[in-house]
Design a protein around this motif. Structure first.
Motif, short mmCIF file in Angstrom:
data_model
loop_
_atom_site.label_atom_id
_atom_site.label_comp_id
_atom_site.label_asym_id
_atom_site.label_seq_id
_atom_site.Cartn_x
_atom_site.Cartn_y
_atom_site.Cartn_z
N PRO A 49 -105.62 -18.97 56.74
CA PRO A 49 -106.36 -18.34 57.85
C PRO A 49 -106.16 -19.10 59.14
O PRO A 49 -106.10 -20.33 59.17
N ARG A 50 -106.03 -18.37 60.23
CA ARG A 50 -105.79 -19.00 61.51
C ARG A 50 -107.06 -19.64 62.04
O ARG A 50 -108.16 -19.10 61.90
N PRO A 51 -106.94 -20.83 62.62
CA PRO A 51 -108.11 -21.46 63.23
C PRO A 51 -108.45 -20.77 64.55
O PRO A 51 -107.58 -20.06 65.12
N PRO A 52 -109.64 -20.94 65.08
CA PRO A 52 -110.70 -21.76 64.45
C PRO A 52 -111.50 -20.94 63.44
O PRO A 52 -111.79 -19.77 63.67
N GLN A 53 -111.81 -21.57 62.32
CA GLN A 53 -112.65 -20.97 61.31
C GLN A 53 -114.01 -21.66 61.32
O GLN A 53 -114.09 -22.85 61.66
N PRO A 54 -115.09 -20.97 60.94
CA PRO A 54 -116.40 -21.62 60.91
C PRO A 54 -116.46 -22.69 59.82
O PRO A 54 -115.73 -22.60 58.83
N LEU A 55 -117.28 -23.69 60.03
CA LEU A 55 -117.46 -24.71 59.01
C LEU A 55 -117.99 -24.07 57.74
O LEU A 55 -118.83 -23.15 57.79
N PRO A 56 -117.53 -24.51 56.56
CA PRO A 56 -118.02 -23.93 55.31
C PRO A 56 -119.50 -24.26 55.12
O PRO A 56 -119.98 -25.32 55.53
N GLU A 57 -120.22 -23.32 54.51
CA GLU A 57 -121.64 -23.53 54.24
C GLU A 57 -121.81 -24.60 53.17
O GLU A 57 -121.06 -24.62 52.21
#
Length: 419
Positions: A411-419
């Motif tokens: 997946p291309r950044p930016p991605q949300p921080l994992p829960e």
């Protein structure tokens, strides 16, 4: 970047970071990455502002990068292409430094062929010896392993033990690495436990190895075939294990570590362990006295038939052809040879696959009263010489060049921080 090759530069001229980056066709950050990898040297500019680079060195690196880029494109699909003078595979034959490898194995000992690969010179009667203290150290380390340990694991432990006894292992000069090679191979063999009777700790490598693999007393004909097998298996271009060795050598790992990297890859069922699968298949055929039900059972279980086919050869593997010819000289090998012929004949009805060296090696280990893992040990000891040859060659190349670029598909950044 200009289309023409970088021309000769004045030997005393210094380039700024920007000029070096333009000549190399890279970003300024990449120039400093070259410095950190040891591919370029830098010097602080007068006044302490920025770095300067030797123009001739930058031009040489640019030419080298272009040549390697062209070689990679020519190989197709972006696959890694490595220049080598060691082994050529062409038209269903293979050559060591331009000499037919099967002819070398027919006329020269394993040690002589190994030395030929390392130096490009033939030394008739050459032998390899190791200090008894080093062999004892490696043997103690190997003896501490569980009884069920496979030969390749034992050899890897022996290589690590031998490395700890060598304070000069980080000397990567050709002379030092050759000295390591000539002591490491007899150390690896000497560290293996004896099969049944007192092991032989001197003489040719083939004689010493036999006493570690077979419960039978050796006859001269069988020892000669084992020596031929070792010679045939010394090298085979950039096989998976050899590539691992070159990656290690590119990072300037010492020879023991490079060999250990090769041994780690060799354990795969599609590489060094393939002869063990073929050994078990031949044993099954001999027990059933018929190859047909055994082949049917393998195919029904969804397994490929081991010992058949090779991606580099259209016809029969030349190593198999040469080894089968030698095996025909051994009367006690005839049952295993007949089983191998049945395996090839039955599978050839539906799939045009020829025997490869794993099947021939399996015939030898079955006929010699050896365990299924013996072929893997023979393969590993033999290939150690080839690995050393490739390490020697890689040490002369620029460091850390074995670094393919990853193609990120996540997946291309930016991605949300994992829960």
């Amino acid at each position: 970047m200009p289309d023409q090759e970088p021309g000769p530069a004045h030997p005393e001229r210094r380039l700024t970071t920007k000029e070096a980056a333009e000549l190399l066709g890279v970003k300024p950050e990449t120039v400093y990455a070259y410095v950190s990898r040891g591919q370029l040297s830098s010097r602080r500019a007068e006044g302490g502002r920025g770095s300067t680079f030797d123009a001739q060195e930058v031009a040489s690196l640019a030419r080298r990068n272009r040549r390697e880029s062209a070689g990679s494109s020519a190989s197709g699909g972006g696959e890694l292409s490595v220049r080598t003078r060691i082994t050529l595979i062409e038209d269903d034959r293979y050559y060591f430094r331009g000499v037919d490898a099967t002819e070398l194995a027919a006329r020269h000992s394993y040690e002589e062929i190994a030395d030929w690969l390392w130096t490009g010179r033939l030394h008739p009667g050459v032998t390899f010896t190791a200090p008894e203290s080093v062999i004892d150290l490696a043997r103690r380390a190997v003896n501490a392993l569980p009884e069920h340990t496979d030969p390749t694991d034992r050899l890897r432990v022996a290589a690590i033990a031998a490395a700890t006894a060598d304070p000069l292992r980080f000397d990567l000069s050709e002379e030092a690495v050759l000295g390591t090679a000539r002591t490491l191979i007899p150390t690896l063999v000497g560290a293996l436990p004896a099969a049944m009777y007192a092991p032989q700790d001197d003489g040719p490598i083939a004689h010493r190895l036999w006493t570690r693999l077979s419960v039978r007393e050796a006859d001269e004909a069988s020892l000669s075939v084992l020596d031929t097998a070792l010679g045939l298996l010394v090298d085979h271009d950039l096989a998976a294990s050899t590539l691992a060795v070159r990656v290690a050598a590119s990072a300037r790992s010492h020879a023991y570590a490079a060999v250990s990297a090769g041994l780690g890859v060799l354990e795969g069922p599609l590489h060094g362990a393939a002869s063990g699968l073929a050994h078990r298949l031949i044993k099954q055929v001999l027990e059933e006295d018929d190859a047909a039900p055994v082949i049917a059972g393998e195919l029904r279980a969804g397994r490929r038939i081991p010992g058949l086919g090779h991606r580099l050869y259209r016809a029969e593997d030349p190593r198999a052809r040469a080894l089968f010819a030698r095996l025909e000289e051994l009367p006690h090998a005839e049952p295993a040879l007949a089983a191998a012929r049945d395996i090839v004949d039955i599978t050839a009805r539906h799939t045009p696959l020829h025997a490869n060296v794993d099947l021939a090696l399996a015939v030898f280990t079955v006929a010699g009263g050896m365990q299924a893992t013996a072929g893997e040990a023979i393969f590993a000891v033999a290939r150690t010489a080839g690995w050393i040859a490739h390490a020697l060659e890689e040490y002369k190349e620029r460091p850390l060049r074995m670094r393919p670029e990853g193609q990120y598909v996540g997946p291309r950044p930016p991605q949300p921080l994992p829960e």
